[in-house]
Motif scaffolding. Structure first.
Motif, PDB file in Angstrom:
ATOM      1  N   VAL A  18       0.845  -1.203   0.000  1.00 37.39           N
ATOM      2  CA  VAL A  18       0.000   0.000   0.000  1.00 37.39           C
ATOM      3  C   VAL A  18       0.879   1.252   0.000  1.00 37.39           C
ATOM      4  O   VAL A  18       0.615   2.202  -0.737  1.00 37.39           O
ATOM      5  CB  VAL A  18      -0.978  -0.003   1.198  1.00 37.39           C
ATOM      6  CG1 VAL A  18      -1.652   1.347   1.356  1.00 37.39           C
ATOM      7  CG2 VAL A  18      -2.025  -1.101   1.023  1.00 37.39           C
ATOM      8  N   ASN A  34      -2.408  -0.604  -5.224  1.00 37.23           N
ATOM      9  CA  ASN A  34      -3.157  -0.390  -4.000  1.00 37.23           C
ATOM     10  C   ASN A  34      -4.185  -1.502  -3.788  1.00 37.23           C
ATOM     11  O   ASN A  34      -4.367  -1.987  -2.664  1.00 37.23           O
ATOM     12  CB  ASN A  34      -3.834   0.984  -4.024  1.00 37.23           C
ATOM     13  CG  ASN A  34      -4.475   1.327  -2.715  1.00 37.23           C
ATOM     14  OD1 ASN A  34      -5.657   1.075  -2.519  1.00 37.23           O
ATOM     15  ND2 ASN A  34      -3.702   1.902  -1.806  1.00 37.23           N
ATOM     16  N   CYS A  38      -4.502  -4.000  -0.657  1.00 37.63           N
ATOM     17  CA  CYS A  38      -5.759  -4.155   0.092  1.00 37.63           C
ATOM     18  C   CYS A  38      -6.197  -5.612   0.154  1.00 37.63           C
ATOM     19  O   CYS A  38      -6.715  -6.070   1.180  1.00 37.63           O
ATOM     20  CB  CYS A  38      -6.849  -3.285  -0.522  1.00 37.63           C
ATOM     21  SG  CYS A  38      -6.590  -1.527  -0.213  1.00 37.63           S
ATOM     22  N   ASN A  58     -10.789  -2.550   3.829  1.00 37.74           N
ATOM     23  CA  ASN A  58      -9.998  -2.878   2.651  1.00 37.74           C
ATOM     24  C   ASN A  58     -10.847  -3.438   1.511  1.00 37.74           C
ATOM     25  O   ASN A  58     -10.555  -3.184   0.345  1.00 37.74           O
ATOM     26  CB  ASN A  58      -8.845  -3.811   3.030  1.00 37.74           C
ATOM     27  CG  ASN A  58      -7.773  -3.048   3.761  1.00 37.74           C
ATOM     28  OD1 ASN A  58      -6.990  -2.332   3.149  1.00 37.74           O
ATOM     29  ND2 ASN A  58      -7.755  -3.158   5.077  1.00 37.74           N
TER      30      ASN A  58
END
Length: 78
Positions: A18, A34, A38, A58
């Motif tokens: 992240v 990203n 997550c 997330n």
């Protein structure tokens, strides 16, 4: 010397991915990296014994990222 547990390693990897995503200049690449981070955080939440706040947060970010990635692709196609 204490060693890291598998769960801790997964958490650190998720955090690193992240963090790396925010170094991306390209928004599409940022969202992809990203999203990967997550997804690893979701696995981390499960390994913690189903930590619902981590999983829900997330999962929501994954949904948002996927939405905008699809939207980006539609703009390119049109």
């Amino acid at each position: 010397m204490d060693y890291f547990s598998t769960t801790e390693i997964v958490g650190y990897v998720a955090s690193l991915v992240v963090l790396i995503s925010f170094l991306m200049r390209n928004v599409k690449r940022l969202r992809i990296v990203n999203t990967t981070g997550c997804l690893v955080f979701i696995i981390y939440g499960i390994l913690l014994g189903w930590s619902i706040p981590i999983i829900i947060t997330n999962a929501a970010i994954v949904i948002i990222n996927v939405y905008y990635l699809i939207k980006m692709e539609k703009i390119v196609i049109e």
